[in-house]
Design a protein around this motif. Structure first.
Motif, PDB file in Angstrom:
ATOM      1  N   GLU A  58     -25.468  -6.775  95.821  1.00 34.52           N
ATOM      2  CA  GLU A  58     -26.308  -7.974  95.900  1.00 34.52           C
ATOM      3  C   GLU A  58     -26.437  -8.472  97.342  1.00 34.52           C
TER       4      GLU A  58
ATOM      5  N   GLU B 180     -29.732  -6.351  98.246  1.00 31.99           N
ATOM      6  CA  GLU B 180     -30.763  -7.315  97.833  1.00 31.99           C
ATOM      7  C   GLU B 180     -31.002  -8.379  98.885  1.00 31.99           C
ATOM      8  N   ARG B 181     -29.920  -8.867  99.521  1.00 33.80           N
ATOM      9  CA  ARG B 181     -30.099  -9.976 100.461  1.00 33.80           C
ATOM     10  C   ARG B 181     -30.063  -9.550 101.915  1.00 33.80           C
TER      11      ARG B 181
ATOM     12  N   ARG C 210     -27.694  -8.569 104.033  1.00 33.34           N
ATOM     13  CA  ARG C 210     -26.640  -8.991 104.965  1.00 33.34           C
ATOM     14  C   ARG C 210     -26.193  -7.801 105.804  1.00 33.34           C
TER      15      ARG C 210
END
Lengths: 271, 220
Positions: free
Chosen positions: B79, B83-84, B86
């Motif tokens: 995630e 997805e984000r 980072r």
């Protein structure tokens, strides 16, 4: 190109650096963490801590010294002495050691090498071999494994043992000639060559360095991947830089830059 | 003032956290990023982290099992990182876990972030020892922010390697740097917000601290 490694070894007892002359006369050469920082700044390629009394007195290993060293020295660190269990290894690795050296425990129970390598990976398991020549003058060369600082003869052939521990998962061999250790007469080059040729993993030559030429010989004649010394560095006979220069002058690949990160912040606490 | 979100250093029982943590802290101080470093096994911390470091020492399958043994960790990593977006740094087996699969002692699925397999190093010269252990120079395949300002190549700074396996990347573009050991060995991979070093920056003295400082400033 992979460089030849120069490794100062800090023999440690009671939290202090010592160097035994043939493992008998111990001399105090300072605080291990301070020494480690100095070697870090000087461009040593690795550091080695050996708790030389651990096997004899069943002492626990040097978790605290390792931890404090790893807070301040961002270089590879091998730690050995009294390592007997998988938990001993885990504790040292968690404290910041990169490799753990096993000696007597592997002699007593070879399966320990396999267990350690399977758990932590072969690359962090070093088997320390203390060998002494046992063949008489005129006989073919033969070396045996000795334990307990060279006092106990095991009857185990050093070359066969080296092959065996590598097959079980040793990622490196730290080979010390008990005949030469502390003498300053140079490595036992025949022993070093015999072991280096017998195994597929890197061999660190140890025991007997008195001059910079000895370091060169250990690599060129002995076939070692790395050279380890204590007294010549601890007592200021030669610097790490001088050792690198000598190896480089002999045409061996060495790392001449890279140290001195610690330069301005010796006062740091690591907090 | 809200303190900067921490750098999450993932603790999944795979050693060397102490060294990596201290090196990141030092890099944060010296690099002026002021980021705090948190050693964590908490997926929620990973989810909220500003950036993520996955270390790794040992056998591939063991490391994968260790990661899976932390409930929710792989999901949190996916995630945060995929997805984000980072910034992510894998170190040693942490890099190898980014691969499709590892082939050390049987097949083990990786995270599948960098297409390729982790295979045994097979040097062209049979006299070369395995593990590939020690200081070796980096041959940079493409410029990368993590290597900014770091002298590389034969006359540059060396990096410290200890490994028998490396990631054989399927896409050449994912390889940032190689090192020479009887042939090219993968030293650094990356794409987008993902980066990994086969060498140990936390043990590579000046080169390592500079790379970590770059990672802490990296805005992919």
């Amino acid at each position: 190109m992979l460089k030849v490694r120069v490794i100062p070894c800090l023999d440690v007892k009671d939290g202090r650096v010592v160097k035994g002359v043939k493992f008998v006369d111990l001399r105090d050469a300072g605080d291990p963490v301070e020494a480690a920082k100095a070697y870090d700044a000087a461009g040593a390629d690795e550091l080695c801590f050996l708790d030389i009394t651990a096997s004899v007195e069943a002492r626990s290993t040097l978790i605290d010294v390792v931890s404090r060293t790893a807070e301040q020295c961002f270089m590879p660190l091998t730690v050995g002495g009294g390592v007997r269990t998988v938990e001993d290894i885990r504790a040292l690795l968690n404290a910041g050691a990169d490799k753990v050296s096993i000696n007597t425990a592997a002699v007593n129970r070879r399966e320990f090498v396999r267990e350690a390598a399977e758990k932590f990976g072969e690359q962090c398991i070093v088997v320390a071999i203390d060998a002494k020549k046992v063949s008489a003058e005129g006989e073919p060369d033969r070396w045996e494994i000795f334990t307990h600082g060279g006092r106990n003869r095991t009857g185990i052939d050093a070359i066969e043992y080296a092959k065996e521990v590598v097959a079980l998962g040793a990622g490196e061999i730290l080979l010390t000639s008990m005949d030469r250790d502390g003498t300053g007469e140079g490595f036992d080059l025949k022993l070093t060559r015999a072991i280096s040729d017998a195994v597929t993993v890197p061999v660190i030559a140890s025991g007997g360095v008195g001059t910079l030429d000895h370091l060169v010989d250990g690599i060129r004649e002995g076939g070692a991947s790395a050279v380890l010394a204590a007294s010549i560095f601890h007592f200021g006979t030669f610097t790490i830089g001088a050792a690198k220069q000598a190896l480089g002058a002999a045409g061996l690949p060495v790392r001449l830059h890279g140290g001195d990160i610690g330069g301005g912040d010796v006062e740091e606490t690591g907090r | 003032m809200i303190p900067p979100a921490p750098v999450a250093l993932i603790d999944y029982g795979s050693g060397n956290l102490h060294s990596a943590g201290k090196a990141l802290e030092r890099a944060a101080r010296e690099g002026g990023s002021g980021k705090s470093v948190l050693v964590t096994a908490d997926p929620d911390v990973v989810r909220r982290a500003d950036r993520i470091v996955l270390p790794g020492v040992g056998a591939y399958a063991d490391c994968r099992r260790g990661l899976d043994a932390v409930p929710g960790m792989v999901e949190a990593l996916t995630e945060a990182v995929i997805e984000r977006g980072r910034p992510f740094l894998g170190i040693c087996v942490g890099l190898q876990l980014m691969a499709t699969r590892g082939r050390e002692h049987g097949d083990t699925a990786g995270l599948g972030w960098i297409e390729g397999e982790v295979v045994k190093i097979e040097p062209g010269d049979a006299a070369l020892k395995i593990p590939h252990m020690g200081w070796n120079s980096l041959d940079v395949a493409r410029a990368h922010p993590l290597l900014a300002g770091i002298p590389t190549g034969e006359d540059g700074l060396d990096a410290y390697f200890v490994h028998s396996y490396h990631l054989n990347a399927a896409r050449a573009g994912d390889v940032i740097a190689t090192t020479s050991y009887g042939g090219a060995v993968t030293a650094m991979v990356g794409r987008d917000n993902l980066a990994g070093t086969q060498f140990h920056p936390e043990k590579s003295q000046r080169l390592g601290l500079a790379l970590l400082a770059n990672f802490l400033k990296w805005a992919p």
